[in-house]
Design a protein around this motif. Structure first.
Motif, PDB file in Angstrom:
ATOM      1  N   THR A   3      10.364 -52.767  40.260  1.00  0.00           N
ATOM      2  CA  THR A   3       9.677 -52.946  38.982  1.00  0.00           C
ATOM      3  C   THR A   3       9.801 -51.697  38.128  1.00  0.00           C
ATOM      4  N   SER A   4       9.683 -50.542  38.728  1.00  0.00           N
ATOM      5  CA  SER A   4       9.842 -49.303  37.951  1.00  0.00           C
ATOM      6  C   SER A   4      11.272 -49.173  37.436  1.00  0.00           C
ATOM      7  N   TYR A   5      12.257 -49.605  38.207  1.00  0.00           N
ATOM      8  CA  TYR A   5      13.645 -49.595  37.735  1.00  0.00           C
ATOM      9  C   TYR A   5      13.837 -50.557  36.562  1.00  0.00           C
ATOM     10  N   ALA A   6      13.204 -51.721  36.644  1.00  0.00           N
ATOM     11  CA  ALA A   6      13.310 -52.696  35.557  1.00  0.00           C
ATOM     12  C   ALA A   6      12.711 -52.133  34.274  1.00  0.00           C
ATOM     13  N   ILE A   7      11.561 -51.480  34.393  1.00  0.00           N
ATOM     14  CA  ILE A   7      10.922 -50.883  33.219  1.00  0.00           C
ATOM     15  C   ILE A   7      11.795 -49.774  32.653  1.00  0.00           C
ATOM     16  N   CYS A   8      12.343 -48.945  33.518  1.00  0.00           N
ATOM     17  CA  CYS A   8      13.238 -47.868  33.073  1.00  0.00           C
ATOM     18  C   CYS A   8      14.451 -48.428  32.340  1.00  0.00           C
ATOM     19  N   TYR A   9      15.032 -49.492  32.864  1.00  0.00           N
ATOM     20  CA  TYR A   9      16.191 -50.098  32.201  1.00  0.00           C
ATOM     21  C   TYR A   9      15.810 -50.637  30.830  1.00  0.00           C
ATOM     22  N   MET A  10      14.672 -51.309  30.737  1.00  0.00           N
ATOM     23  CA  MET A  10      14.243 -51.860  29.448  1.00  0.00           C
ATOM     24  C   MET A  10      14.027 -50.752  28.417  1.00  0.00           C
ATOM     25  N   HIS A  11      13.508 -49.618  28.860  1.00  0.00           N
ATOM     26  CA  HIS A  11      13.200 -48.530  27.935  1.00  0.00           C
ATOM     27  C   HIS A  11      14.402 -47.655  27.610  1.00  0.00           C
ATOM     28  N   ARG A  16      18.486 -50.765  22.064  1.00  0.00           N
ATOM     29  CA  ARG A  16      17.150 -50.878  21.455  1.00  0.00           C
ATOM     30  C   ARG A  16      16.138 -50.988  22.580  1.00  0.00           C
ATOM     31  N   PRO A  17      15.275 -49.987  22.746  1.00  0.00           N
ATOM     32  CA  PRO A  17      14.277 -50.069  23.817  1.00  0.00           C
ATOM     33  C   PRO A  17      13.447 -51.346  23.714  1.00  0.00           C
ATOM     34  N   ILE A  18      13.197 -51.963  24.846  1.00  0.00           N
ATOM     35  CA  ILE A  18      12.389 -53.174  24.919  1.00  0.00           C
ATOM     36  C   ILE A  18      11.067 -52.808  25.582  1.00  0.00           C
ATOM     37  N   VAL A  19       9.969 -53.175  24.927  1.00  0.00           N
ATOM     38  CA  VAL A  19       8.638 -52.942  25.485  1.00  0.00           C
ATOM     39  C   VAL A  19       8.065 -54.293  25.882  1.00  0.00           C
ATOM     40  N   HIS A  20       7.709 -54.447  27.128  1.00  0.00           N
ATOM     41  CA  HIS A  20       7.267 -55.723  27.700  1.00  0.00           C
ATOM     42  C   HIS A  20       5.908 -56.158  27.151  1.00  0.00           C
ATOM     43  N   LEU A  21       4.951 -55.267  27.114  1.00  0.00           N
ATOM     44  CA  LEU A  21       3.587 -55.461  26.600  1.00  0.00           C
ATOM     45  C   LEU A  21       2.675 -56.335  27.457  1.00  0.00           C
ATOM     46  N   ASP A  22       3.153 -56.898  28.547  1.00  0.00           N
ATOM     47  CA  ASP A  22       2.266 -57.691  29.396  1.00  0.00           C
ATOM     48  C   ASP A  22       2.615 -57.510  30.871  1.00  0.00           C
ATOM     49  N   ILE A  23       2.889 -56.271  31.244  1.00  0.00           N
ATOM     50  CA  ILE A  23       3.175 -55.992  32.652  1.00  0.00           C
ATOM     51  C   ILE A  23       1.864 -56.058  33.416  1.00  0.00           C
ATOM     52  N   LYS A  24       1.828 -56.922  34.409  1.00  0.00           N
ATOM     53  CA  LYS A  24       0.653 -57.117  35.257  1.00  0.00           C
ATOM     54  C   LYS A  24       1.139 -57.631  36.596  1.00  0.00           C
ATOM     55  N   SER A  25       0.274 -57.618  37.577  1.00  0.00           N
ATOM     56  CA  SER A  25       0.699 -58.013  38.920  1.00  0.00           C
ATOM     57  C   SER A  25       1.212 -59.447  38.963  1.00  0.00           C
ATOM     58  N   SER A  26       0.647 -60.339  38.164  1.00  0.00           N
ATOM     59  CA  SER A  26       1.110 -61.731  38.198  1.00  0.00           C
ATOM     60  C   SER A  26       2.427 -61.933  37.447  1.00  0.00           C
ATOM     61  N   SER A  27       2.957 -60.878  36.829  1.00  0.00           N
ATOM     62  CA  SER A  27       4.270 -60.949  36.176  1.00  0.00           C
ATOM     63  C   SER A  27       5.381 -60.411  37.078  1.00  0.00           C
ATOM     64  N   ILE A  28       5.022 -60.044  38.292  1.00  0.00           N
ATOM     65  CA  ILE A  28       5.996 -59.516  39.246  1.00  0.00           C
ATOM     66  C   ILE A  28       6.127 -60.523  40.390  1.00  0.00           C
ATOM     67  N   PHE A  29       7.328 -61.040  40.548  1.00  0.00           N
ATOM     68  CA  PHE A  29       7.601 -62.018  41.602  1.00  0.00           C
ATOM     69  C   PHE A  29       8.475 -61.389  42.674  1.00  0.00           C
TER      70      PHE A  29
END
Length: 105
Positions: A3-11, A16-29
């Motif tokens: 998950t931290s790698y995914a966030i790093c890639y998005m940013h 163009r940096p992508i900000v998820h804005l709804d990272i929460k435990s139920s958004s991680i599968f």
């Protein structure tokens, strides 16, 4: 860690940096190999090249996971996702739901 790698890639891994804005435990599968997959990009925004932030119109995200600075300013930055990820780590360590932790229950 995935998950931290995914966030790093998005940013940092896109033009163009992508900000998820709804990272929460139920958004991680977890897949069959227990590899974490980030989902739920309904509130995601892209920050224009050369800009440091995106000005939102209203607060998006899930109570307890939303960055308090974003709630005040409506400035969407990569820090919003970093804060949410930190809340997930606290949730994993304590076993408590963030909405309960921050509401004083």
């Amino acid at each position: 860690m995935e998950t931290s790698y995914a966030i790093c890639y998005m940013h940092c891994g896109t033009s163009r940096p992508i900000v998820h804005l709804d990272i929460k435990s139920s958004s991680i599968f977890l897949d069959e190999s227990f590899t974490a997959k980030l989902s739920n990009f309904g509130f995601a925004v892209s920050i224009a090249p050369g800009e440091d932030f995106f000005r939102g119109n209203s607060v998006e995200g899930t109570f307890g996971y939303v960055d308090p600075e974003y709630q005040e300013t409506l400035w969407v930055t990569e820090k919003c996702d970093v804060c949410s990820f930190g809340v997930i780590l606290v949730e994993v360590l304590t076993g408590q739901n963030p909405s309960e932790m921050f509401s004083g229950q």
